[in-house]
Design a protein around this motif. Structure first.
Motif, short mmCIF file in Angstrom:
data_model
loop_
_atom_site.label_atom_id
_atom_site.label_comp_id
_atom_site.label_asym_id
_atom_site.label_seq_id
_atom_site.Cartn_x
_atom_site.Cartn_y
_atom_site.Cartn_z
N GLY A 57 -11.47 -52.99 20.74
CA GLY A 57 -11.80 -54.38 21.06
C GLY A 57 -12.05 -55.26 19.86
O GLY A 57 -12.39 -56.43 20.01
N LYS A 58 -11.91 -54.76 18.64
CA LYS A 58 -12.17 -55.57 17.46
C LYS A 58 -10.95 -56.42 17.13
O LYS A 58 -9.81 -56.00 17.32
N ARG A 59 -11.20 -57.60 16.62
CA ARG A 59 -10.10 -58.46 16.22
C ARG A 59 -9.43 -57.93 14.97
O ARG A 59 -10.09 -57.44 14.06
N THR A 60 -8.12 -58.03 14.91
CA THR A 60 -7.40 -57.68 13.69
C THR A 60 -7.39 -58.89 12.77
O THR A 60 -7.58 -60.02 13.22
N THR A 61 -7.20 -58.67 11.51
CA THR A 61 -7.21 -59.77 10.54
C THR A 61 -5.93 -59.77 9.74
O THR A 61 -5.22 -58.77 9.65
N ARG A 62 -5.65 -60.90 9.12
CA ARG A 62 -4.47 -61.01 8.28
C ARG A 62 -4.92 -61.38 6.86
O ARG A 62 -5.99 -61.98 6.69
N PRO A 63 -4.13 -61.06 5.87
CA PRO A 63 -4.53 -61.37 4.49
C PRO A 63 -4.66 -62.87 4.28
O PRO A 63 -3.97 -63.66 4.90
N MET A 64 -5.59 -63.25 3.38
CA MET A 64 -5.75 -64.64 3.00
C MET A 64 -4.63 -65.00 2.03
O MET A 64 -4.59 -64.50 0.90
N THR A 65 -3.74 -65.85 2.44
CA THR A 65 -2.64 -66.26 1.58
C THR A 65 -3.06 -67.40 0.67
O THR A 65 -4.12 -68.02 0.86
N LYS A 66 -2.21 -67.70 -0.30
CA LYS A 66 -2.46 -68.83 -1.19
C LYS A 66 -2.62 -70.12 -0.39
O LYS A 66 -3.54 -70.91 -0.64
N THR A 67 -1.74 -70.33 0.58
CA THR A 67 -1.79 -71.55 1.39
C THR A 67 -3.09 -71.62 2.20
O THR A 67 -3.74 -72.67 2.29
N ALA A 68 -3.49 -70.47 2.79
CA ALA A 68 -4.72 -70.44 3.59
C ALA A 68 -5.93 -70.74 2.74
O ALA A 68 -6.85 -71.46 3.15
N ILE A 69 -5.96 -70.17 1.53
CA ILE A 69 -7.10 -70.41 0.64
C ILE A 69 -7.16 -71.88 0.24
O ILE A 69 -8.23 -72.50 0.24
N THR A 70 -6.00 -72.45 -0.09
CA THR A 70 -5.97 -73.87 -0.49
C THR A 70 -6.41 -74.77 0.66
O THR A 70 -7.21 -75.69 0.48
N GLN A 71 -5.94 -74.49 1.87
CA GLN A 71 -6.33 -75.30 3.03
C GLN A 71 -7.82 -75.17 3.32
O GLN A 71 -8.49 -76.15 3.65
N LEU A 72 -8.35 -73.94 3.20
CA LEU A 72 -9.77 -73.72 3.44
C LEU A 72 -10.62 -74.51 2.46
O LEU A 72 -11.62 -75.13 2.83
#
Length: 251
Positions: free
Chosen positions: A36-51
Motif C-alpha cells: 500500500g505504499k506509494r512509489t516514487t520517481r527520481p527528482m529530475t532537473k526540471t522537477a527540481i527547478t520547478q520546485l
C-alpha cells in the motif's frame, strides 16, 4: 553516518546525485507498490527547478516574521490601540509626526499586577518649514482604575512603569510614608495625614470635591473617600497633554 556533499547549486547535477544515492523525490500519484505504499520517481532537473521556483514565489520576503501571533501578542496590540485612543481623547499626541511618516507610541513595558503599561515613541518631529525637524520622544503611563481608563504623560526619557510611578509620585507623599503618616489616593490626588491647622489645605484637581463637614472626598469617576483624620491634599505630578504643554494635573 556519512554526510552527503550534494551539488545544490546545479539542478541537473543535483538530480543525478539524488538518483545515484537512491534519494527519490515526488510520489507517483495513483500507483502504489506492494503493502500500500506509494512509489516514487527520481527528482529530475526540471522537477527540481520547478520546485525551487514555486518555493521562491510562495516564500515570505526576507526579514518577514512568520511566527504566528500569541495571545499575549494580540493582547498587547489591543491594549496599544485602546490606550492610543485614550491619549487622543485627552488631547495628547499618540504619535510623533514628521513630514513623511508617523511613529506611534507603543507598549514598551507592562506590569500585569498593577494593570499599568508604559507607552513610548521616539522619532523626528516636524515643527515648521523654517525650523524643520528635531528629535523628540513621548511617554505615557496608562492603566485602568475604578472601571475607568486613564493616561498620564510623563518625561519622554522614561521607558518603564516603575520609573513612571516614581516620577509622578510627589516628594511629599514619599516623605509622609517614610514618617509613618497615613496616605490615601483618589485618582490623581493624595490625601496626607496632617495636623488640624493644615486640615483641608492643598491643591485639589478639577472634579475632586472636599466636604469638611462630612469629611468626604468625592469624584464622579472614583470611589468616595471618608477621611476622619486631618488631611492635606497633594496632586500627582504630570506633564500636560499636547505639544509644548508644561506641568499639569495627572487626571
Amino acid at each position: 553516518m556519512t554526510a552527503l556533499n550534494l551539488p545544490t547549486w546545479n539542478p541537473e547535477r543535483l538530480a543525478e546525485a539524488l538518483a545515484e544515492h537512491g534519494l527519490t523525490g515526488q510520489p507517483r500519484h495513483g500507483r502504489r507498490a506492494k503493502g500500500g505504499k506509494r512509489t516514487t520517481r527520481p527528482m529530475t532537473k526540471t522537477a527540481i527547478t520547478q520546485l525551487r521556483r514555486t518555493r521562491a514565489r510562495t516564500a515570505a520576503p526576507a526579514g518577514t516574521n512568520t511566527r504566528r501571533p500569541t495571545p499575549l501578542d494580540r493582547l498587547m496590540k489591543r491594549l496599544g490601540e485602546v490606550y492610543r485612543a485614550e491619549i487622543d481623547r485627552r488631547g495628547g499626541e499618540s504619535s510623533i509626526d514628521s513630514k513623511d511618516n508617523a511613529v506611534p507610541v507603543t507598549i514598551v513595558d507592562r506590569n500585569p499586577t498593577t494593570r499599568m503599561v508604559l507607552m513610548h515613541a521616539e522619532g523626528w518631529r516636524y515643527y515648521s518649514s523654517r525650523y524643520g525637524h528635531a528629535r523628540a520622544s513621548l511617554s505615557y503611563l496608562c492603566g485602568i482604575e475604578d472601571g475607568q481608563r486613564w493616561a498620564v504623560r510623563v518625561l519622554g526619557t522614561i521607558e518603564t512603569v516603575a520609573d513612571a510611578l516614581a516620577w509622578i509620585t510627589p516628594a511629599g507623599v514619599e516623605t509622609a510614608r517614610a514618617n509613618g503618616r497615613k496616605v490615601v489616593r483618589q485618582g490623581d490626588v493624595y490625601a496626607i495625614e496632617t495636623t488640624k491647622a493644615h486640615d483641608g489645605k492643598g491643591d485639589l484637581p478639577e472634579n475632586h470635591t472636599w466636604d469638611p463637614a462630612a469629611r468626604t472626598l468625592t469624584h464622579p469617576e472614583h470611589g468616595t473617600l471618608h477621611l476622619p483624620h486631618p488631611v492635606r491634599f497633594v496632586p500627582q505630578r504630570a506633564l500636560g497633554m499636547g505639544r509644548g504643554a508644561g506641568s499639569a494635573y495627572a487626571d
